[in-house]
Design an enzyme around this catalytic site. Sequence first.
Site, mmCIF file in Angstrom:
data_model
loop_
_atom_site.group_PDB
_atom_site.id
_atom_site.type_symbol
_atom_site.label_atom_id
_atom_site.label_comp_id
_atom_site.label_asym_id
_atom_site.label_seq_id
_atom_site.Cartn_x
_atom_site.Cartn_y
_atom_site.Cartn_z
ATOM 1 N N GLY A 46 15.502 -26.292 6.473
ATOM 2 C CA GLY A 46 16.842 -25.489 6.726
ATOM 3 C C GLY A 46 17.849 -26.442 7.676
ATOM 4 O O GLY A 46 16.999 -27.069 8.383
ATOM 5 N N GLN A 51 22.181 -29.006 15.308
ATOM 6 C CA GLN A 51 20.743 -30.114 14.724
ATOM 7 C C GLN A 51 21.135 -31.422 14.367
ATOM 8 O O GLN A 51 20.567 -32.387 15.546
ATOM 9 C CB GLN A 51 19.876 -29.906 14.301
ATOM 10 N N CYS A 91 10.511 -26.133 13.882
ATOM 11 C CA CYS A 91 11.577 -26.534 13.970
ATOM 12 C C CYS A 91 11.646 -27.769 13.887
ATOM 13 O O CYS A 91 10.894 -28.753 14.696
ATOM 14 C CB CYS A 91 12.646 -25.714 15.597
ATOM 15 N N LEU A 92 12.781 -29.025 12.916
ATOM 16 C CA LEU A 92 13.060 -30.660 13.100
ATOM 17 C C LEU A 92 12.977 -30.879 14.723
ATOM 18 O O LEU A 92 13.629 -32.093 14.664
ATOM 19 C CB LEU A 92 13.767 -30.553 11.812
ATOM 20 N N HIS A 133 17.127 -18.002 11.974
ATOM 21 C CA HIS A 133 16.506 -19.211 13.315
ATOM 22 C C HIS A 133 17.962 -20.818 13.013
ATOM 23 O O HIS A 133 17.876 -20.667 14.244
ATOM 24 C CB HIS A 133 15.147 -20.324 12.269
ATOM 25 N N GLU A 134 18.797 -20.215 11.923
ATOM 26 C CA GLU A 134 19.992 -21.721 11.912
ATOM 27 C C GLU A 134 20.627 -20.725 13.002
ATOM 28 O O GLU A 134 20.765 -21.142 13.130
ATOM 29 C CB GLU A 134 19.953 -21.788 10.222
ATOM 30 N N HIS A 137 20.334 -21.002 15.695
ATOM 31 C CA HIS A 137 20.807 -22.548 16.858
ATOM 32 C C HIS A 137 22.158 -22.761 17.158
ATOM 33 O O HIS A 137 22.817 -23.115 18.143
ATOM 34 C CB HIS A 137 20.386 -23.877 15.648
HETATM 35 O O1 GNR Z 1 11.580 -26.916 8.117
HETATM 36 C C1 GNR Z 1 11.766 -25.421 8.991
HETATM 37 N N1 GNR Z 1 10.893 -24.606 8.431
HETATM 38 C C2 GNR Z 1 10.862 -23.713 8.998
HETATM 39 C C3 GNR Z 1 10.155 -22.677 9.100
HETATM 40 C C4 GNR Z 1 9.049 -22.024 9.728
HETATM 41 C C5 GNR Z 1 10.644 -21.436 10.482
HETATM 42 C C6 GNR Z 1 12.347 -21.572 10.780
HETATM 43 C C7 GNR Z 1 11.519 -23.091 9.793
HETATM 44 S S1 GNR Z 1 13.210 -23.565 10.107
HETATM 45 C C8 GNR Z 1 12.684 -25.585 9.898
HETATM 46 C C9 GNR Z 1 13.592 -26.536 9.745
HETATM 47 C C10 GNR Z 1 14.652 -26.668 10.952
HETATM 48 O O2 GNR Z 1 14.251 -26.729 12.190
HETATM 49 N N2 GNR Z 1 15.855 -25.561 11.039
HETATM 50 O O3 GNR Z 1 16.988 -25.543 12.150
HETATM 51 NI NI NI Z 2 15.262 -25.007 13.954
#
Ligand code: GNR
Ligand code: NI
Length: 172
Positions: A46, A51, A91-92, A133-134, A137
């Site tokens: 995601g 980001q 999270c990236l 999660h997104e 952000h």
């Molecule tokens: O790549 C991602 N893996 C992930 C694994 C578990 C829960 C959420 C994520 S999102 C993350 C990519 C990211 O940082 N998206 O904002």
């Molecule tokens: Ni993230």
Amino acid sequence: MALLNILEFPDPRLRTKATAVELVDDKLRALIGDMFETMYAAPGIGLAATQVDVHKRLLVTDVTPDKSEPHALINPEILEKDGVVISDEGCLSVPGYFEEVERAEHIRVRFLDRNGEQKEMEAEGLLAICIQHEMDHLDGKLFVDYLSEAKRQRIRKKLEKGRRQQSAAVAL
Ligand code: GNR
Ligand code: NI
């Protein structure tokens, strides 16, 4: 298409609250294309516009291993949530760290698709976790905000130390 730079914790720009997309046009579709390319290259499941330092309410996700279910969600809104799940999240923008976070197990979400059409979708499992999660952000929130202050500071210090060592190595 282009790879976009991903902001990393504790960059204050990650704390920006994104504003609604007013118009779904070719420029936005080009950004969506670049976000998918950046997400797949990372690799990640995601990516939120926040980001990549674009403070519009837009996210992309594909939780499949073969890039077979890309979703672009514009102005997403959660209509319903049910149940609770705890899973390890990464999270990236917080590279290298995985910690347990509690989320709704099942969600129903309304959004505009890349043609500007209103859609609704139900999600569970990893897709539901990723969308939540997104959407965090887009409100300037990171998964580390659910951890203790001590854990969050430890992660911040380690990331900052790693970056200092990386720039010192590049200078050699
Ligand atoms: O790549 C991602 N893996 C992930 C694994 C578990 C829960 C959420 C994520 S999102 C993350 C990519 C990211 O940082 N998206 O904002
Ligand atoms: Ni993230």
